[in-house]
Design a protein around this motif. Structure first.
Motif, PDB file in Angstrom:
ATOM      1  N   MET A 135       0.875  -1.141   0.038  1.00 40.58           N
ATOM      2  CA  MET A 135       0.070  -0.065   0.138  1.00 40.58           C
ATOM      3  C   MET A 135       0.881   1.298   0.113  1.00 40.58           C
ATOM      4  O   MET A 135       0.512   2.408  -0.588  1.00 40.58           O
ATOM      5  N   ARG A 136       1.917   1.009   0.818  1.00 41.86           N
ATOM      6  CA  ARG A 136       2.833   2.501   0.626  1.00 41.86           C
ATOM      7  C   ARG A 136       3.404   2.587  -0.524  1.00 41.86           C
ATOM      8  O   ARG A 136       3.617   3.774  -0.865  1.00 41.86           O
ATOM      9  N   MET A 137       3.851   1.491  -1.007  1.00 43.71           N
ATOM     10  CA  MET A 137       4.451   1.723  -2.646  1.00 43.71           C
ATOM     11  C   MET A 137       3.612   2.288  -3.780  1.00 43.71           C
ATOM     12  O   MET A 137       3.818   3.167  -4.268  1.00 43.71           O
ATOM     13  N   LEU A 138       2.404   1.770  -3.573  1.00 45.27           N
ATOM     14  CA  LEU A 138       1.439   2.154  -4.494  1.00 45.27           C
ATOM     15  C   LEU A 138       0.949   3.732  -4.251  1.00 45.27           C
ATOM     16  O   LEU A 138       0.491   4.497  -5.113  1.00 45.27           O
ATOM     17  N   ALA A 139       0.934   3.823  -2.917  1.00 45.68           N
ATOM     18  CA  ALA A 139       0.540   5.475  -2.525  1.00 45.68           C
ATOM     19  C   ALA A 139       1.386   6.244  -3.258  1.00 45.68           C
ATOM     20  O   ALA A 139       1.322   7.439  -3.537  1.00 45.68           O
ATOM     21  N   THR A 140       2.825   6.034  -2.907  1.00 46.35           N
ATOM     22  CA  THR A 140       4.051   6.791  -3.486  1.00 46.35           C
ATOM     23  C   THR A 140       3.860   7.031  -4.879  1.00 46.35           C
ATOM     24  O   THR A 140       3.899   8.381  -5.547  1.00 46.35           O
ATOM     25  N   VAL A 141       3.803   5.936  -5.742  1.00 49.57           N
ATOM     26  CA  VAL A 141       3.795   5.913  -7.163  1.00 49.57           C
ATOM     27  C   VAL A 141       2.465   6.791  -7.616  1.00 49.57           C
ATOM     28  O   VAL A 141       2.569   7.726  -8.539  1.00 49.57           O
ATOM     29  N   ILE A 142       1.325   6.468  -6.998  1.00 48.73           N
ATOM     30  CA  ILE A 142       0.107   7.213  -7.777  1.00 48.73           C
ATOM     31  C   ILE A 142       0.183   8.694  -7.075  1.00 48.73           C
ATOM     32  O   ILE A 142      -0.295   9.629  -7.748  1.00 48.73           O
ATOM     33  N   SER A 143       0.716   9.008  -5.983  1.00 52.84           N
ATOM     34  CA  SER A 143       0.938  10.445  -5.650  1.00 52.84           C
ATOM     35  C   SER A 143       1.640  10.932  -6.599  1.00 52.84           C
ATOM     36  O   SER A 143       1.423  12.319  -7.103  1.00 52.84           O
ATOM     37  N   ARG A 144       2.462  10.433  -7.222  1.00 52.26           N
ATOM     38  CA  ARG A 144       3.357  11.055  -8.446  1.00 52.26           C
ATOM     39  C   ARG A 144       2.375  11.457  -9.615  1.00 52.26           C
ATOM     40  O   ARG A 144       2.382  12.805 -10.225  1.00 52.26           O
TER      41      ARG A 144
END
Length: 244
Positions: A135-144
């Motif tokens: 979830m953290r990885m996905l949040a970082t990528v989609i935030s960009r």
């Protein structure tokens, strides 16, 4: 008009949720009485539809299971055809607190799509292990992609304003995790503004969560596939005559 003054449709996708759906409908109607409530009976083989109807919801019955994405696309099309300019997605298991709906709709003053974020400092909801890392990885990528900081990109608790309703009525993805990850990417690439508001979660009224490591690994693989699929889709456009 401000979002709080627009016609609101609360959409509750439900598959075999006869134990909880009536309580969810009643809680929604109590928390936001001016909203219409639509339960999408997604091919259930139990009494989900009748119990939702008895609790006061309109019910759209799908002939077979389409998944959350397919159910929500039907909900957005229902909203557009019936003049609802704001759509709030609420899960049927009772974890989403309808008292938070008002805060989320208020957020549409600044955004086209508002996420009810579970990891933004309100409540004690949490996940552990591989699922947390995913979830953290996905949040970082989609935030960009969205050009704003998001902490919870897999939340199914969301409020969509007029431009998002118009977009999702045509483009809402029906694939696994399409209602969360892929939908956010489609919205961001179409130029919609995405924000989040912190929400507290409740204990689910029925069913059991799954946090097993193997399932978490499968989840990560599928989530990455959903993100990749969303990025290679043609960029969606919001019609110039979409509601404002």
């Amino acid at each position: 008009m401000r979002p709080v003054d627009l016609p609101v449709l609360v959409v509750i996708p439900a598959l075999n949720e006869e134990e909880s759906v009536a309580d969810v409908v009643r809680d929604v109607r109590t928390a936001y009485p001016s909203a219409s409530c639509l339960v999408i009976d997604d091919g259930s083989d139990d009494a989900t539809g009748p119990r939702a109807r008895q609790a006061g919801a309109d019910v759209l019955t799908l002939p077979f299971n389409l998944g959350v994405g397919g159910a929500m696309r039907a909900g957005f099309r229902f909203a557009r055809s019936h003049g609802h300019r704001v759509v709030v997605q609420v899960d049927a298991d009772g974890q989403h607190d309808p008292e938070m709906i008002r805060d989320m709709i208020a957020g549409l003053d600044r955004a086209d799509l508002v996420i009810g974020a579970r990891f933004a400092g309100r409540g004690e909801y949490g996940v552990r292990g591989p699922r947390k890392w995913a979830m953290r990885m996905l949040a970082t990528v989609i935030s960009r992609v969205a050009r704003t900081r998001l902490t919870d990109v897999t939340s199914g608790f969301k409020a969509a304003g007029p431009r998002a309703v118009e977009l999702f009525a045509e483009e809402f993805p029906a694939e696994y995790l399409g209602d969360t990850i892929e939908a956010l990417v489609i919205a961001a690439r179409a130029g919609l503004r995405i924000e989040q508001v912190p929400v507290a979660m409740r204990v689910r009224q029925a069913g059991e969560p799954s946090h097993r490591p193997i399932k978490a690994a499968v989840y990560l693989i599928r989530a990455c596939a959903a993100f990749g699929l969303a990025m290679i889709r043609p960029r969606a456009q919001v019609r110039s005559d979409a509601w404002t």
